[in-house]
Scaffold this motif. Structure first.
Motif, short mmCIF file in Angstrom:
data_model
loop_
_atom_site.label_atom_id
_atom_site.label_comp_id
_atom_site.label_asym_id
_atom_site.label_seq_id
_atom_site.Cartn_x
_atom_site.Cartn_y
_atom_site.Cartn_z
N GLY A 89 0.82 -1.21 0.00
CA GLY A 89 0.00 0.00 0.00
C GLY A 89 0.85 1.26 0.00
O GLY A 89 2.05 1.20 0.29
N ASP A 90 0.23 2.38 -0.34
CA ASP A 90 0.92 3.67 -0.28
C ASP A 90 0.93 4.17 1.16
O ASP A 90 -0.09 4.10 1.86
CB ASP A 90 0.18 4.70 -1.15
CG ASP A 90 0.60 4.64 -2.61
OD1 ASP A 90 1.75 4.18 -2.87
OD2 ASP A 90 -0.18 5.03 -3.48
N ASP A 91 2.07 4.70 1.59
CA ASP A 91 2.20 5.23 2.95
C ASP A 91 1.66 6.65 2.98
O ASP A 91 2.27 7.57 2.45
CB ASP A 91 3.68 5.21 3.34
CG ASP A 91 3.88 5.63 4.79
OD1 ASP A 91 3.05 6.40 5.30
OD2 ASP A 91 4.86 5.20 5.41
N VAL A 92 0.49 6.82 3.60
CA VAL A 92 -0.14 8.14 3.65
C VAL A 92 -0.24 8.63 5.11
O VAL A 92 -1.17 9.35 5.47
CB VAL A 92 -1.53 8.13 2.97
CG1 VAL A 92 -1.40 7.97 1.46
CG2 VAL A 92 -2.41 7.02 3.53
N THR A 93 0.74 8.23 5.93
CA THR A 93 0.69 8.53 7.36
C THR A 93 0.54 10.03 7.64
O THR A 93 -0.31 10.43 8.44
CB THR A 93 1.97 8.01 8.05
OG1 THR A 93 2.21 6.68 7.61
CG2 THR A 93 1.83 8.04 9.55
N LEU A 94 1.36 10.84 6.96
CA LEU A 94 1.31 12.28 7.24
C LEU A 94 -0.06 12.86 6.93
O LEU A 94 -0.56 13.71 7.66
CB LEU A 94 2.37 13.02 6.41
CG LEU A 94 3.82 12.82 6.84
CD1 LEU A 94 4.76 13.57 5.93
CD2 LEU A 94 4.00 13.26 8.29
N ASN A 95 -0.66 12.38 5.85
CA ASN A 95 -1.98 12.86 5.48
C ASN A 95 -3.04 12.42 6.47
O ASN A 95 -3.90 13.19 6.88
CB ASN A 95 -2.35 12.36 4.08
CG ASN A 95 -1.59 13.12 3.01
OD1 ASN A 95 -0.96 14.15 3.30
ND2 ASN A 95 -1.63 12.64 1.80
N ILE A 150 -3.20 20.48 2.56
CA ILE A 150 -4.40 20.43 1.72
C ILE A 150 -5.36 19.40 2.29
O ILE A 150 -6.56 19.63 2.37
CB ILE A 150 -4.02 20.09 0.25
CG1 ILE A 150 -3.18 21.23 -0.32
CG2 ILE A 150 -5.27 19.86 -0.59
CD1 ILE A 150 -2.78 21.04 -1.76
N VAL A 151 -4.80 18.28 2.75
CA VAL A 151 -5.66 17.23 3.32
C VAL A 151 -6.42 17.77 4.54
O VAL A 151 -7.60 17.50 4.72
CB VAL A 151 -4.81 16.01 3.74
CG1 VAL A 151 -5.69 14.90 4.25
CG2 VAL A 151 -3.97 15.53 2.56
N LYS A 152 -5.72 18.58 5.32
CA LYS A 152 -6.29 19.14 6.53
C LYS A 152 -7.56 19.94 6.22
O LYS A 152 -8.53 19.89 6.96
CB LYS A 152 -5.25 20.06 7.16
CG LYS A 152 -5.53 20.49 8.57
CD LYS A 152 -4.34 21.29 9.03
CE LYS A 152 -4.45 21.70 10.46
NZ LYS A 152 -3.18 22.34 10.88
#
Ligand SMILES: [Zn+2]
Length: 680
Positions: free
Chosen positions: A154-160, A227-229
């Motif tokens: 999977g893609d690591d999207v931890t920060l998002n 942007i996610v925020k």
């Protein structure tokens, strides 16, 4: 069907489904409905059963659709997306089998009863229509978030994911909390956030997301966590995986997760037999329409973990769970007439007026027809009976025509050649499906649209809404954007329902907007194709509006990310004397039309003594990235040398630079890793 035909059909279906998988999981831009997709998949499974010799080993019926992003992908939001670091899932992340039929659900129940000797019941849950996520917590801390990917990576999207409010970074201390565990669930976008996002995208002339699911998946793959925020994502978790068992049932396990502070749905229920499951389904088929987020079905899981274990898995999905999906509700009704609406950007949208009809609990009278191409594609005529559907979207859409009911009296839909509001001759760019009214400075909906964009939160953030703009415009008080700053108190007091207090609030907020930095003022002007990111690049590169107004097309093309279309749009904007006059009036009023020197202030010393070279395309403009390096006391290097500490490699990073960096042993980092360097 003979063998030869079956072989060809299986080949075709496999290919078609793979393309749809790509559109759905990677591009977040599906071209068919979920229902149509599921039918294709069921057809393929049926054929493979009859002719197993022709089935592909990696058939879409046997594999999980992959959301992993490839460099060649051209998505809805390309310039903001990039590859993420990838990790292997500790336990494969499967998908669920699904069905639209009660009979199949009955057979699912029969198979479970046959396959187990022990007592069991079901946990029934709403199927949130979002994108799957897998969270890992270690010692109570969120350490990793992975997308489903292809099921094994999977893609690591931890920060998002850390930007999503409902996901705790730290869990409550509890004796039941394992040292390490995984929990899976869904990230989704509530309707309100979805409407807001599409509204913003419309203002910025970006294509809207088709539905909240695509919007959630697209947002999660943004490279810039900021942007996610802003996107208002939510999360619900539904599957806990611990190294050793901590509960007897799935239900109890989720209750523990809830106690640790994790978001678990309140709408789940234990059902003791299949009849109770059907009651749950019937209840929620109606009630789900009142929920503030999209759901597309019900998930039915065997609750007892030991029974789950004995039932096991197929290659693609668990045998102990299935999803019952709701059919999209359709209605058939005559098309009475078509109106043409002129939007804020001048785009002309055909809107169908329908004989009112009941659909998903609401009375539908109007539906979008999108554009002239769509009308042609569906071959719709006035007087036709049309199918209306409300999928994940809020605005109903016309999905087809019932040709069997067509009468001779039907009339062709003739797209107007003139703007229905101001009469200007419409234009259509060769690469755009929409018609536009080019009279942007004199066409009333476009003028009002410019003001609405100007006052919006990301632009001048003026405390007013559409109704205020409407009133001011209708009274003849505003025409050019700068007029806002010369409105007098007594003029405002003459407005409907305006009292001294509202007048004061409005004037105060206008005054405050004079401190809005140059890049936002530039964005607020609403120059065609100049979105937030472009406005920032231009502001940093030119420092003032006067410099920008003097720039030639050739100058502009020197800046990263500025292409022909944008350069033309900017040059044309400043060629119009009305715009120059308006900018003069804005200067008079005291708006910031050049970069503040304090904008260059140092924010930290995290990069002190480091020389950083950047190469490639990033989620933000290169100018902005350079500025960020400088703000944190770093030095931007122009080429790789032995003095270079880091190279930030973006998308399409120059191969010669990469080679040189590797040769000199310069540390090569991604944009995401760069942000980690300057994080607190
Ligand atoms: Zn017009």
């Amino acid at each position: 069907m003979n063998k030869k035909e079956a072989k060809i059909k299986i080949e075709q279906l496999t290919q078609t489904i793979r393309e749809h998988n790509h559109n759905y999981y990677v591009l977040n831009s599906p071209t068919i409905t979920d229902f149509e997709y599921d039918i294709l998949l069921a057809d393929l499974a049926q054929l493979e059963k009859m002719f197993p010799q022709f089935a592909y080993p990696d058939s879409p019926t046997q594999t999980v659709g992959s959301d992993l992003f490839k460099q060649s992908d051209n998505t809805n939001e390309t310039h903001k997306q990039k590859s993420f670091l990838q990790h292997t899932h500790k336990y494969p992340m499967l998908s669920l089998s699904n069905t639209y039929s009660i009979e199949e659900l009955n057979s699912f129940n029969d198979r479970i009863i046959k396959g187990t000797s022990g007592e069991f019941n079901y946990s029934c849950e709403l199927k949130f229509d979002g994108t799957a996520i897998c969270l890992t917590y270690k010692n109570g801390e969120l350490v990793r978030a992975l997308t489903r990917g292809d099921g094994s990576i999977g893609d690591d999207v931890t920060l998002n994911v850390k930007q999503i409010k409902s996901i705790p970074h730290t869990l409550k201390n509890s004796p039941t909390l394992p040292d390490e565990f995984e929990i899976r669930g869904e990230i989704y976008m509530p309707y309100s956030a979805f409407d807001n996002l599409n509204y913003q995208r419309e203002l910025e002339e970006e294509p809207p997301f088709a539905n909240p699911r695509n919007a959630a998946a697209g947002s999660l793959k943004q490279l810039d966590p900021e942007i996610v925020k802003e996107r208002g994502l939510e999360c619900t978790l539904y599957h806990l995986i611990t190294p050793s068992p901590i509960a007897q049932t799935h239900w109890e396990a989720l209750q523990l997760a809830k106690e640790w502070g994790l978001p678990i749905s309140e709408h789940s229920r234990i059902c003791n037999d299949i009849n109770e499951v059907f009651n749950y389904i019937n209840e929620w088929d109606t009630k789900r329409r009142e929920l503030p987020f999209a759901t597309d079905g019900i998930v039915i899981k065997v609750n007892q973990l030991n029974v789950q274990q004995s039932l096991g898995y197929t290659a693609k999905s668990p045998r102990w769970a299935t999803a019952f999906k709701f059919k999209p509700e359709q209605a058939l009704t005559p098309l009475l007439s078509v109106d043409y609406q002129v939007g804020r950007t001048g785009a002309v949208t055909p809107v169908a007026n329908l004989e009112p009809v009941q659909l998903s609990g609401t009375m539908v009278k109007r539906a979008s027809l999108h554009n002239a191409d769509q009308i042609e594609l569906l071959d719709i005529k006035i007087g036709d009976y049309v199918y209306v559907e409300k999928g994940g979207e809020i605005i109903p859409k016309i999905t087809g025509v019932e040709k069997g009911k067509r009468e001779e009296s039907v009339k062709d839909i003739v797209f107007p050649t003139q703007c229905p509001v101001c009469g200007a001759t419409l234009v259509r760019d060769t690469d755009e499906a929409k018609h536009f009214c080019p009279n942007s400075d004199n066409c009333p909906p476009q003028i009002k649209g410019k003001f609405i964009h100007f006052i919006s939160r990301k632009a001048m953030a003026i405390n007013a809404g559409e109704a205020t703009i409407e009133q001011l415009y209708n009274k003849g008080l505003i025409y050019s954007l700068s007029d806002l700053y010369s409105i007098k108190e007594e003029e405002l007091l003459s407005l409907d329902k305006w009292k001294e207090k509202s007048v004061k609030n409005f004037l105060d907020s206008l005054e405050k907007s004079k401190n809005v930095p140059f890049e936002r003022v530039l964005y607020a002007l609403g120059i065609r194709h100049v979105g937030e990111t472009t406005a920032k690049s231009l502001a940093y590169a030119y420092k003032s509006i006067d410099n920008l107004a003097d720039a030639t097309k050739e100058d502009l093309l020197q800046i990263d990310e500025i292409g022909e279309k944008l350069a033309d749009s900017i040059v044309n904007y400043f060629m119009d004397s009305r715009h120059i006059q308006m900018i003069g009036e804005m200067k008079q009023a005291g708006l910031k039309l050049s970069i503040d020197s304090s904008a260059n202030a140092i924010e930290s010393e995290k990069l002190k003594g480091l020389t950083i070279v950047i190469s490639g395309n990033f989620s933000i403009s290169r100018e902005e990235l350079k500025k960020t390096i400088e703000k944190h006391s770093g030095k931007v290097g122009s080429s790789i040398s032995s003095n270079t500490n880091y190279m930030v490699a973006g998308e399409k990073c120059g191969p010669s630079k990469l080679q040189k960096a590797e040769k000199l042993g310069t540390k090569i980092i991604s944009e995401e890793e760069f942000y980690k360097l300057i994080q607190d």
